[in-house]
Design an enzyme around this catalytic site. Structure first.
Site, PDB file in Angstrom:
ATOM      1  N   HIS A 474       3.934 108.904   9.967  1.00 57.78           N
ATOM      2  CA  HIS A 474       4.360 108.101   8.826  1.00 57.78           C
ATOM      3  C   HIS A 474       4.954 106.766   9.298  1.00 57.78           C
ATOM      4  CE1 HIS A 474       6.259 107.642   4.724  1.00 57.78           C
ATOM      5  NE2 HIS A 474       7.036 106.848   5.440  1.00 57.78           N
ATOM      6  N   GLU A 475       5.916 106.865  10.192  1.00 64.00           N
ATOM      7  CA  GLU A 475       6.588 105.649  10.664  1.00 64.00           C
ATOM      8  C   GLU A 475       5.629 104.745  11.420  1.00 64.00           C
ATOM      9  OE1 GLU A 475       9.206 105.042   9.350  1.00 64.00           O
ATOM     10  OE2 GLU A 475       9.798 107.033   8.661  1.00 64.00           O
ATOM     11  N   HIS A 478       3.889 102.498   9.108  1.00 57.36           N
ATOM     12  CA  HIS A 478       4.635 101.275   8.804  1.00 57.36           C
ATOM     13  C   HIS A 478       4.492 100.271   9.944  1.00 57.36           C
ATOM     14  CE1 HIS A 478       6.543 102.597   5.156  1.00 57.36           C
ATOM     15  NE2 HIS A 478       7.177 103.600   5.725  1.00 57.36           N
ATOM     16  N   HIS A 481       1.210  98.611  10.025  1.00 61.31           N
ATOM     17  CA  HIS A 481       1.134  97.646   8.922  1.00 61.31           C
ATOM     18  C   HIS A 481       1.748  96.322   9.400  1.00 61.31           C
ATOM     19  CE1 HIS A 481       1.985  96.986   4.324  1.00 61.31           C
ATOM     20  NE2 HIS A 481       0.965  96.283   4.748  1.00 61.31           N
TER      21      HIS A 481
HETATM   22 ZN   LIG Z   1       8.150 105.214   4.682  1.00 61.94          ZN
END
Ligand SMILES: [Zn+2]
Ligand SMILES: *[C@@H]1O[C@H](CO)[C@@H](O)[C@H](O)[C@H]1NC(C)=O
Length: 688
Positions: A474-475, A478, A481
């Site tokens: 998940h991290e 980010h 991104h």
């Molecule tokens: Zn998040």
């Protein structure tokens, strides 16, 4: 400009597998590689004491006092840039100057924002905190600077000049204008100063609410039955209850914790009332109907039918499970939700984390991510040697992110391991945004991923439970991104995008982390090298769907509550509103004399945007199904995703990015269907 930006993120550490190492990688090798890497960093650091640099390579920041210097430097730059913006004729330069101004302040404020929570040394944390406050104040002042705003208005009002700007530049100009507008710049003098005063008051209220929402509630220990007192922390004659104890197998403990921890605190209730009233007043003052003006008219809460049905099924299962626990109260109560769903999960699927974690050493997981990104977008990680003083803690790792043809994209600092005093929270921090500088060079993005992984000990590497693996992915979503964004302006770098899009790239990574084809690429037993058995993975994935409708329903309740609180004032207590919204959108009864809203700290940070999380989940689900489900390693889809979504950061309207990605415009029904698909996907009989 919006300066303070944070996301829930966490992060990893590991190293780039340069091609050689990458080719022959086996679990063992990766572990050795990682250990060697740790050693290497320590030695080199201790050998080069003379060229000490500051934190993140910022020369001033070699000591706490450096924050003052960096801040003054930023203020001087800001002064110069404000003057430039106000005196230059309108054009692209205006937007560039605004972005530079934002950059010079963000560079210090964002860094300080991170250091104030993560630095082990209190002197650094305090200095960083002061800097945050001072720059925050300056930003407020700039946002009400009439001349500065006028220079932007001159640009936006000049059709001829506007026509010469590219669409990114125009959008960023509008975003800056929006920041002025919400500060009430267009108001007359007396209203404007009122808006400023309200903003200042709100900052205090946020602080008070946030800290109050974390405080334990205390009660005389006599009130609690003796046999459960030991479950809580005792302070003299008082029992301190600082959480819900939602996982406790003892129903009485859960019930007591729920009722005491959520017992309403009068002064905090008042604080929340003032906070919501202040937000409403500010919103109406600057011309909106309510604080929730931007709320989606058709959020998930509007069409809850399909999710409701799945939820009733979950609550029925919970009730059956509860019967088996010899309880005196056969009803499922709010304090049972988490415990019963995990009990059902355990009964149906044996998913003890310790069965899984030997297959998920941190080295293996990083290797897996490295491979995945290489396959999808041609990007790999490379361990970077930090300079003396660059890191805040020696267990932090610095990764360079490199594109196979375009070269270096940016840096990720991986602050992955638990430390005393480090917040127990997975988080992604933007330290420096990417932007095209005046000299034509691209300023590379820098981020930190913070996780709470177990540090390696002795010969045992850091081993991750399945939920840690999911968080890591998940991290990393980010972080990538941030790394793959190539925006002209740092104001819209990477994760600085609209709230309802921000979690799309990270949630999408969770789908990859649950796919056997992806996991089997890297999950190997750290001692034996044995691959992760497929049935362990399917068990894990199916277990995640257990009671997931009820969990989604709970999120819908939270989102709806956030909307109602930020809508038109209702002139009744926040508790009455909670009770009503809970009954309508959740399904488990409200418990007398509790005030869960006082623990809902996201009200401050998300204010009327809590629905974003569900929205992001729905979009990620659509992207996964349509683009990656068939082949999670598809380079064609990876490049499409990079081009249509990641590259734009916040520089493009989210709805346009979704259209570009999916080649259609989803309707509200599509969003709801995407969530429902996740709930229902093949719940079949358990493999035991
Ligand atoms: Zn998040
Ligand atoms: C209520 O909360 C405030 C802080 O918000 C705290 O100082 C006070 O002690 C609390 N009161 C009770 C009775 O817990």
């Amino acid at each position: 400009m919006i300066i303070i930006f944070f996301l829930c993120i966490g992060k990893c550490m590991e190293a780039s597998l340069n091609s050689l190492l990458y080719e022959k990688t086996l679990m063992g090798d990766v572990q050795t590689f990682w250990k060697g890497f740790v050693l290497l960093c320590k030695i080199k650091v201790s050998l080069s004491p003379l060229c000490s640099q500051g934190l993140f390579g910022v020369p001033e920041l070699s000591g706490p006092a450096g924050f003052q210097m960096a801040q003054h430097q930023a203020l001087r730059e800001a002064e110069f840039l404000v003057h430039k913006a106000c005196t230059h004729p309108p054009g692209a330069v205006t937007v560039e100057t605004f972005d530079q101004l934002s950059d010079s302040l963000c560079r210090v404020a964002d860094l300080a924002d991170f250091i104030k929570v993560a630095h082990p040394d209190a002197a650094f944390r305090e200095a960083a905190e002061r800097t945050c406050v001072e720059i925050g104040t300056l930003v407020e002042i700039l946002n009400t600077n009439v001349d500065l705003c006028q220079s932007l208005k001159n640009l936006l009002g000049n059709e001829a000049v506007l026509a010469t700007l590219d669409s990114d530049t125009r959008r960023v100009a509008e975003l800056f204008m929006f920041d002025f507008e919400i500060s009430g710049i267009h108001l007359d003098e007396s209203k404007r100063s009122k808006a400023v005063a309200l903003n200042v008051k709100l900052l205090d209220l946020y602080h008070e609410f946030l800290s109050g929402s974390q405080l334990p509630n205390a009660i005389d220990k006599q009130v609690l039955p003796e046999h459960i007192r030991h479950c809580f922390s005792i302070d003299g004659n008082r029992v301190q209850i600082g959480g819900l104890h939602a996982d406790s197998p003892n129903e009485l403990v859960r019930e007591a914790a729920y009722k005491i921890f959520l017992y309403p605190n009068t002064s905090l209730l008042l604080c929340l009332d003032e906070l919501l009233a202040g937000r409403h007043e500010l919103a109406t003052l600057v011309g909106y109907e309510s604080f929730a003006h931007r709320a989606l008219k058709g959020t998930m809460a509007k069409t809850p039918g399909k999710i409701n049905r799945a939820t009733s099924r979950d609550f029925k299962m919970m009730k059956e499970m509860k019967k088996k626990t010899h309880t005196t109260n056969p009803e499922v109560m709010p304090w049972d939700h988490a415990y019963l769903s995990s009990a059902i999960r355990t009964e149906m699927f044996n998913i003890d984390p310790s069965i899984y974690s030997p297959y998920f050493s941190l080295g293996a997981c990083m290797e897996g991510l490295n491979r995945l990104f290489m396959q999808l977008v041609g990007v790999y990680f490379q361990a970077e040697q930090p300079k003396m003083g660059e890191l805040w803690s020696e267990d932090v790792r610095k990764l360079a992110v490199v594109h196979e043809t375009e070269g270096l994209l940016g840096y990720i600092y991986c602050d992955f391991f638990r430390r005393p005093d480090k917040p127990h929270q997975d988080c992604h921090f933007t330290i420096r945004g990417g932007r095209l500088r005046e000299d034509g060079v691209y300023q590379l993005p820098v981020v930190v991923l913070m996780l709470s992984l177990p540090p390696p000990s002795g010969r045992t590497p850091s081993l991750l439970t399945p939920s840690m693996v999911e968080n890591l992915f998940h991290e990393m979503g980010h972080a990538m991104h941030s790394m793959l964004g190539r925006t002209l302006y740092q104001h819209v770098t990477g994760t600085r995008c609209s709230t309802d899009f921000a979690e799309v790239p990270s949630i999408l990574m969770e789908y990859f982390a649950s796919d056997y084809r992806v996991l089997s690429q890297f999950a190997r037993h750290y001692q034996t090298g044995e691959p992760l058995p497929e049935n362990l993975v399917s068990r894990l994935c199916e277990s995640k769907r257990v009671c997931s409708a009820a969990d989604t329903q709970l999120q819908i309740f939270y989102a709806a509550l956030d909307q109602v609180y930020h809508g038109k004032p209702q002139y009744r207590s926040t508790t009455d509103i909670l009770r009503e919204v809970q009954e309508k959108f959740y399904g488990l009864p409200y418990v007398h004399d509790t005030a869960w809203q006082l623990r809902f700290s996201h009200l401050v940070g998300y204010g009327a945007k809590y629905y974003s999380y569900l929205m992001s989940r729905a979009v990620a689900s659509m992207v996964w199904r349509q683009c990656f489900l068939q082949d999670p390693f598809s380079r064609v889809m990876g490049e499409h995703y990079h081009r249509e979504m990641l590259a734009h950061g916040g520089g493009k309207e989210p709805v346009l990015m979704v259209q570009g990605m999916l080649q259609k415009t989803p309707t509200i029904e599509d969003f709801v269907d995407a969530l429902v698909l996740d709930l229902n996907a093949n719940v079949k009989s358990p493999v035991l």
